[in-house]
Write a protein that holds these residues in place. Structure first.
Motif, PDB file in Angstrom:
ATOM      1  N   LEU A  74       6.338   7.643 -14.204  1.00 45.48           N
ATOM      2  CA  LEU A  74       5.815   6.393 -13.640  1.00 45.48           C
ATOM      3  C   LEU A  74       6.214   6.232 -12.178  1.00 45.48           C
ATOM      4  CD1 LEU A  74       6.448   3.988 -16.637  1.00 45.48           C
ATOM      5  CD2 LEU A  74       4.259   4.942 -15.878  1.00 45.48           C
ATOM      6  N   VAL A  75       7.402   6.696 -11.832  1.00 41.47           N
ATOM      7  CA  VAL A  75       7.847   6.647 -10.439  1.00 41.47           C
ATOM      8  C   VAL A  75       6.980   7.572  -9.588  1.00 41.47           C
ATOM      9  CG1 VAL A  75       9.766   7.136  -8.883  1.00 41.47           C
ATOM     10  CG2 VAL A  75      10.209   6.085 -11.096  1.00 41.47           C
ATOM     11  N   GLU A  76       6.758   8.774 -10.082  1.00 44.16           N
ATOM     12  CA  GLU A  76       5.920   9.722  -9.343  1.00 44.16           C
ATOM     13  C   GLU A  76       4.494   9.202  -9.218  1.00 44.16           C
ATOM     14  OE1 GLU A  76       7.326  12.143  -7.799  1.00 44.16           O
ATOM     15  OE2 GLU A  76       9.257  11.862  -8.794  1.00 44.16           O
ATOM     16  N   ASN A  77       3.991   8.558 -10.257  1.00 46.99           N
ATOM     17  CA  ASN A  77       2.651   7.977 -10.196  1.00 46.99           C
ATOM     18  C   ASN A  77       2.570   6.890  -9.130  1.00 46.99           C
ATOM     19  OD1 ASN A  77       2.047   9.644 -12.314  1.00 46.99           O
ATOM     20  ND2 ASN A  77       1.920   8.017 -13.842  1.00 46.99           N
ATOM     21  N   TYR A  78       3.642   6.100  -8.994  1.00 48.62           N
ATOM     22  CA  TYR A  78       3.640   5.035  -7.997  1.00 48.62           C
ATOM     23  C   TYR A  78       3.572   5.631  -6.587  1.00 48.62           C
ATOM     24  CZ  TYR A  78       4.484   0.561  -5.847  1.00 48.62           C
ATOM     25  OH  TYR A  78       4.348  -0.578  -5.101  1.00 48.62           O
ATOM     26  N   PHE A  79       4.325   6.695  -6.363  1.00 46.91           N
ATOM     27  CA  PHE A  79       4.271   7.328  -5.046  1.00 46.91           C
ATOM     28  C   PHE A  79       2.904   7.948  -4.779  1.00 46.91           C
ATOM     29  CE2 PHE A  79       8.886   7.006  -5.182  1.00 46.91           C
ATOM     30  CZ  PHE A  79       9.105   6.513  -3.911  1.00 46.91           C
ATOM     31  N   ALA A  80       2.238   8.410  -5.808  1.00 44.11           N
ATOM     32  CA  ALA A  80       0.877   8.915  -5.642  1.00 44.11           C
ATOM     33  C   ALA A  80      -0.064   7.774  -5.225  1.00 44.11           C
ATOM     34  CB  ALA A  80       0.384   9.561  -6.931  1.00 44.11           C
ATOM     35  N   LYS A  81       0.145   6.581  -5.798  1.00 52.43           N
ATOM     36  CA  LYS A  81      -0.664   5.420  -5.404  1.00 52.43           C
ATOM     37  C   LYS A  81      -0.375   5.021  -3.958  1.00 52.43           C
ATOM     38  CE  LYS A  81      -0.673   3.513 -10.059  1.00 52.43           C
ATOM     39  NZ  LYS A  81      -0.122   2.443 -10.895  1.00 52.43           N
ATOM     40  N   ILE A  82       0.886   5.110  -3.576  1.00 57.56           N
ATOM     41  CA  ILE A  82       1.263   4.766  -2.197  1.00 57.56           C
ATOM     42  C   ILE A  82       0.591   5.708  -1.202  1.00 57.56           C
ATOM     43  CG2 ILE A  82       3.235   4.845  -0.588  1.00 57.56           C
ATOM     44  CD1 ILE A  82       3.255   2.329  -2.156  1.00 57.56           C
ATOM     45  N   LYS A  83       0.455   6.966  -1.573  1.00 57.26           N
ATOM     46  CA  LYS A  83      -0.138   7.951  -0.660  1.00 57.26           C
ATOM     47  C   LYS A  83      -1.606   7.698  -0.394  1.00 57.26           C
ATOM     48  CE  LYS A  83       3.233  11.513  -1.494  1.00 57.26           C
ATOM     49  NZ  LYS A  83       3.522  12.841  -2.018  1.00 57.26           N
ATOM     50  N   GLU A  84      -2.232   6.844  -1.188  1.00 56.67           N
ATOM     51  CA  GLU A  84      -3.611   6.456  -0.915  1.00 56.67           C
ATOM     52  C   GLU A  84      -3.697   5.675   0.403  1.00 56.67           C
ATOM     53  OE1 GLU A  84      -5.231   4.225  -4.134  1.00 56.67           O
ATOM     54  OE2 GLU A  84      -4.585   5.698  -5.616  1.00 56.67           O
ATOM     55  N   PHE A  85      -2.612   5.058   0.786  1.00 58.09           N
ATOM     56  CA  PHE A  85      -2.559   4.274   2.017  1.00 58.09           C
ATOM     57  C   PHE A  85      -1.952   5.164   3.100  1.00 58.09           C
ATOM     58  CE2 PHE A  85      -2.502   1.450  -1.561  1.00 58.09           C
ATOM     59  CZ  PHE A  85      -3.417   0.474  -1.210  1.00 58.09           C
ATOM     60  N   ARG A  86      -2.809   5.741   3.913  1.00 58.00           N
ATOM     61  CA  ARG A  86      -2.398   6.771   4.856  1.00 58.00           C
ATOM     62  C   ARG A  86      -1.326   6.304   5.835  1.00 58.00           C
ATOM     63  NH1 ARG A  86      -5.791   9.156   9.544  1.00 58.00           N
ATOM     64  NH2 ARG A  86      -4.617  11.035   9.993  1.00 58.00           N
ATOM     65  N   GLY A  87      -1.394   5.062   6.246  1.00 62.19           N
ATOM     66  CA  GLY A  87      -0.410   4.551   7.201  1.00 62.19           C
ATOM     67  C   GLY A  87       1.001   4.535   6.641  1.00 62.19           C
ATOM     68  N   ALA A 117       2.506  -2.779  -1.784  1.00 67.41           N
ATOM     69  CA  ALA A 117       3.020  -3.060  -3.125  1.00 67.41           C
ATOM     70  C   ALA A 117       2.267  -4.233  -3.762  1.00 67.41           C
ATOM     71  CB  ALA A 117       4.513  -3.356  -3.058  1.00 67.41           C
ATOM     72  N   ALA A 118       1.947  -5.243  -2.966  1.00 68.62           N
ATOM     73  CA  ALA A 118       1.182  -6.381  -3.483  1.00 68.62           C
ATOM     74  C   ALA A 118      -0.244  -5.960  -3.856  1.00 68.62           C
ATOM     75  CB  ALA A 118       1.149  -7.503  -2.456  1.00 68.62           C
ATOM     76  N   LEU A 119      -0.837  -5.112  -3.038  1.00 65.28           N
ATOM     77  CA  LEU A 119      -2.197  -4.630  -3.346  1.00 65.28           C
ATOM     78  C   LEU A 119      -2.201  -3.805  -4.633  1.00 65.28           C
ATOM     79  CD1 LEU A 119      -3.459  -3.635   0.192  1.00 65.28           C
ATOM     80  CD2 LEU A 119      -4.309  -5.484  -1.231  1.00 65.28           C
ATOM     81  N   ILE A 120      -1.226  -2.940  -4.799  1.00 61.09           N
ATOM     82  CA  ILE A 120      -1.157  -2.109  -5.996  1.00 61.09           C
ATOM     83  C   ILE A 120      -0.894  -2.970  -7.219  1.00 61.09           C
ATOM     84  CG2 ILE A 120       0.221  -0.345  -7.176  1.00 61.09           C
ATOM     85  CD1 ILE A 120       0.502   1.036  -4.431  1.00 61.09           C
ATOM     86  N   ALA A 121      -0.032  -3.969  -7.088  1.00 57.91           N
ATOM     87  CA  ALA A 121       0.274  -4.852  -8.226  1.00 57.91           C
ATOM     88  C   ALA A 121      -0.934  -5.690  -8.623  1.00 57.91           C
ATOM     89  CB  ALA A 121       1.451  -5.760  -7.873  1.00 57.91           C
TER      90      ALA A 121
END
Length: 120
Positions: free
Chosen positions: A81-94, A114-118
């Motif tokens: 789940l932690v690795e999945n979260y970092f994969a979601k973060i990488k969608e945001f290039r900045g 984090a708010a957008l992902i939540a």
């Protein structure tokens, strides 16, 4: 991260600092039953801290550890789940490439992402 893989707290460290430097401030004043982490977090002081709190350490052993201990390999599988979260973060290039010039703006963007992902 909480048990569902949602970000609850983060800490910016210098790029050359090891992640262990950020553990103590992150877990301070947070109650939890178990800490899932990778081998890099297999440190005696952290295991003692978790034992004193009554929390379970779900951390695989480093290969150079003299004294072997057990860990729950089935519970460790939830670390994805932690690795999945970092994969979601990488969608945001900045965020992934750290475009921001200041720590303040980088932290603000982390909160925004984090708010957008939540909200998904």
């Amino acid at each position: 991260m909480d048990a569902l893989g949602n970000l609850i707290r983060f800490l910016l460290l210098p790029g050359q600092a090891h992640d262990m430097k950020g553990v103590a401030p992150l877990i301070r004043n947070v109650s939890f039953g178990a800490l899932l982490a990778d081998k890099a977090f297999d440190a005696d002081w952290l295991l003692e801290e978790l034992g004193a709190r009554g929390a379970i350490a779900v951390i695989p052993l480093k290969t150079n550890r003299k004294y072997q201990r057990d860990y729950d390999a089935d519970a460790y599988k939830w670390r994805h789940l932690v690795e999945n979260y970092f994969a979601k973060i990488k969608e945001f290039r900045g965020i992934a490439t750290r475009y921001d010039k200041t720590d303040c703006s980088y932290a603000a963007n982390w909160n925004l992402v984090a708010a957008l992902i939540a909200s998904r």
